[in-house]
Design a protein around this motif. Structure first.
Motif, PDB file in Angstrom:
ATOM      1  N   UNK A  29       0.823  -1.218   0.000  1.00 52.80           N
ATOM      2  CA  UNK A  29       0.000   0.000   0.000  1.00 52.80           C
ATOM      3  C   UNK A  29       0.853   1.264   0.000  1.00 52.80           C
ATOM      4  N   UNK A  30       1.920   1.270  -0.805  1.00 56.02           N
ATOM      5  CA  UNK A  30       2.792   2.449  -0.842  1.00 56.02           C
ATOM      6  C   UNK A  30       2.220   3.532  -1.757  1.00 56.02           C
ATOM      7  N   UNK A  31       2.358   4.781  -1.315  1.00 59.29           N
ATOM      8  CA  UNK A  31       1.958   5.954  -2.090  1.00 59.29           C
ATOM      9  C   UNK A  31       3.054   6.995  -1.961  1.00 59.29           C
ATOM     10  N   UNK A  32       3.473   7.561  -3.105  1.00 58.08           N
ATOM     11  CA  UNK A  32       4.473   8.635  -3.136  1.00 58.08           C
ATOM     12  C   UNK A  32       3.983   9.694  -4.112  1.00 58.08           C
ATOM     13  N   UNK A  33       3.435  10.777  -3.566  1.00 53.69           N
ATOM     14  CA  UNK A  33       2.817  11.808  -4.397  1.00 53.69           C
ATOM     15  C   UNK A  33       3.570  13.127  -4.237  1.00 53.69           C
ATOM     16  N   UNK A  34       4.020  13.756  -5.366  1.00 52.01           N
ATOM     17  CA  UNK A  34       4.659  15.068  -5.245  1.00 52.01           C
ATOM     18  C   UNK A  34       3.652  16.115  -4.799  1.00 52.01           C
ATOM     19  N   UNK A  35       4.152  17.085  -4.028  1.00 50.14           N
ATOM     20  CA  UNK A  35       3.296  18.133  -3.491  1.00 50.14           C
ATOM     21  C   UNK A  35       4.017  19.467  -3.609  1.00 50.14           C
ATOM     22  N   UNK A  36       3.271  20.531  -3.899  1.00 49.63           N
ATOM     23  CA  UNK A  36       3.868  21.867  -4.018  1.00 49.63           C
ATOM     24  C   UNK A  36       4.371  22.327  -2.655  1.00 49.63           C
ATOM     25  N   UNK A  37       5.666  22.692  -2.538  1.00 56.20           N
ATOM     26  CA  UNK A  37       6.188  23.110  -1.233  1.00 56.20           C
ATOM     27  C   UNK A  37       5.625  24.471  -0.821  1.00 56.20           C
ATOM     28  N   UNK A  38       5.566  24.700   0.496  1.00 60.89           N
ATOM     29  CA  UNK A  38       5.056  25.974   1.005  1.00 60.89           C
ATOM     30  C   UNK A  38       5.987  27.137   0.660  1.00 60.89           C
ATOM     31  N   UNK A  39       7.276  26.840   0.479  1.00 62.28           N
ATOM     32  CA  UNK A  39       8.218  27.914   0.163  1.00 62.28           C
ATOM     33  C   UNK A  39       8.082  28.406  -1.273  1.00 62.28           C
ATOM     34  N   UNK A  40       7.448  27.633  -2.134  1.00 63.31           N
ATOM     35  CA  UNK A  40       7.288  27.916  -3.569  1.00 63.31           C
ATOM     36  C   UNK A  40       8.633  28.053  -4.277  1.00 63.31           C
ATOM     37  N   UNK A  41       9.716  27.639  -3.651  1.00 66.22           N
ATOM     38  CA  UNK A  41      11.034  27.716  -4.282  1.00 66.22           C
ATOM     39  C   UNK A  41      11.218  26.529  -5.217  1.00 66.22           C
ATOM     40  N   UNK A  42      11.841  26.795  -6.365  1.00 61.05           N
ATOM     41  CA  UNK A  42      12.037  25.728  -7.338  1.00 61.05           C
ATOM     42  C   UNK A  42      13.096  24.736  -6.862  1.00 61.05           C
TER      43      UNK A  42
ATOM     44  N   UNK B 274       4.434  14.071   5.226  1.00 62.55           N
ATOM     45  CA  UNK B 274       5.092  15.007   4.311  1.00 62.55           C
ATOM     46  C   UNK B 274       6.608  14.917   4.494  1.00 62.55           C
ATOM     47  N   UNK B 275       7.297  14.702   3.384  1.00 63.70           N
ATOM     48  CA  UNK B 275       8.755  14.674   3.367  1.00 63.70           C
ATOM     49  C   UNK B 275       9.233  15.851   2.529  1.00 63.70           C
ATOM     50  N   UNK B 276      10.132  16.673   3.088  1.00 65.56           N
ATOM     51  CA  UNK B 276      10.559  17.889   2.383  1.00 65.56           C
ATOM     52  C   UNK B 276      12.066  18.057   2.487  1.00 65.56           C
ATOM     53  N   UNK B 277      12.691  18.465   1.377  1.00 66.98           N
ATOM     54  CA  UNK B 277      14.110  18.791   1.356  1.00 66.98           C
ATOM     55  C   UNK B 277      14.286  20.095   0.580  1.00 66.98           C
ATOM     56  N   UNK B 278      15.405  20.787   0.825  1.00 62.46           N
ATOM     57  CA  UNK B 278      15.726  22.037   0.138  1.00 62.46           C
ATOM     58  C   UNK B 278      17.074  21.900  -0.567  1.00 62.46           C
ATOM     59  N   UNK B 279      17.314  22.837  -1.484  1.00 58.25           N
ATOM     60  CA  UNK B 279      18.593  22.859  -2.188  1.00 58.25           C
ATOM     61  C   UNK B 279      18.728  21.811  -3.257  1.00 58.25           C
TER      62      UNK B 279
END
Length: 243
Positions: free
Chosen positions: A77-90, A205-210
């Motif tokens: 039952x794995x799900x991995x969906x991209x989501x728009x980050x709150x920072x809106x940084x590319x 939610x999993x988030x990374x920057x840079x």
């Protein structure tokens, strides 16, 4: 004469009573010109499939420890969906993940114990998190000089030295980029006691920057069994998804 007239009247009556021949039926295989030809409605045509984020889990991973225990890790039952980050940084990446991860230990009768870790690995094509990023560079410099001059007043030469000052200004932009990096994001490290540890993740939610360029994500799980004499460690990795 009377007989001829009777025969003539009989022939005329037969011609009048005989119906006209029917026209040939249209080809049953041809189009019916009386009905409009139906055309496909573009609005009703199915579009490309929508990514629901579901990921097929890889087969279970298993190993046998020297003390006779069999360790197994599986997922479903794995799900991995991209989501728009709150920072809106590319350069930011955010994903919504779910899944059920199971560990199994089969062996001697004593109750095993250890740690069951579950998380995600995110790979970036270009890493800006540990570099200088985007920076402005500039140089400002000056220099002094001495110059010779001569003046002629009424055929009289007057000589002298004239100081001079010059300057230079330069600038630019530097972008600090490094080769790709793999970010390990552990969701949980559960200390367990028993033979069937499990972890259920829902809408995490999993988030990374840079992160610049393409990114890749996959789940992972590590099951360890600890005793006073040693540790048995098994790892499992899910399907790599490009986002």
């Amino acid at each position: 004469m009377f007989v001829r007239r009777a025969v003539l009247i009989a022939l005329v009556g037969a011609l009048v009573a005989t119906p006209a021949p029917a026209s040939a039926d249209p080809d049953p295989g041809g189009p019916d010109l009386a009905q409009p030809i139906a055309t496909a409605d573009p609005a009703l045509e199915p579009g490309p499939p929508v990514d629901d984020g579901k990921v097929m889990s890889t087969p279970p991973s298993t190993t046998k420890s020297p003390d006779g225990w069999t360790l197994t890790i599986s997922a479903k039952d794995e799900v991995q969906m991209p989501n728009a980050p709150l920072t809106t940084a590319i350069s930011s990446r955010e994903y919504i993940v779910s899944g059920v991860f199971n560990g199994a230990l089969d062996g001697p009768s004593e109750s095993p114990k250890g740690v069951f870790e579950v998380g995600y690995q995110i790979g970036c094509g270009i890493d800006m998190s540990t570099s200088n990023g985007v920076a402005l560079t500039g140089t400002v410099g000056g220099n002094a000089s001495l110059g010779y001059f001569g003046l002629d007043f009424n055929n009289t030469m007057s000589d002298g030295i004239l100081p001079g000052i010059g300057g230079n200004v330069g600038g630019g932009i530097t972008v600090g980029l490094k080769p790709g990096i793999i970010n390990i994001v552990p969701v949980t490290k559960k200390e367990y006691k028993g033979d069937r540890p499990w972890v259920s993740i829902s809408n995490f939610h999993v988030k990374i920057d840079g992160c610049v360029g393409e990114s890749f994500i996959r789940s992972y799980a590590t099951l360890s069994k600890s005793t006073d004499e040693g540790d048995a460690i098994l790892s499992w990795y899910g399907v790599t998804k490009k986002i």
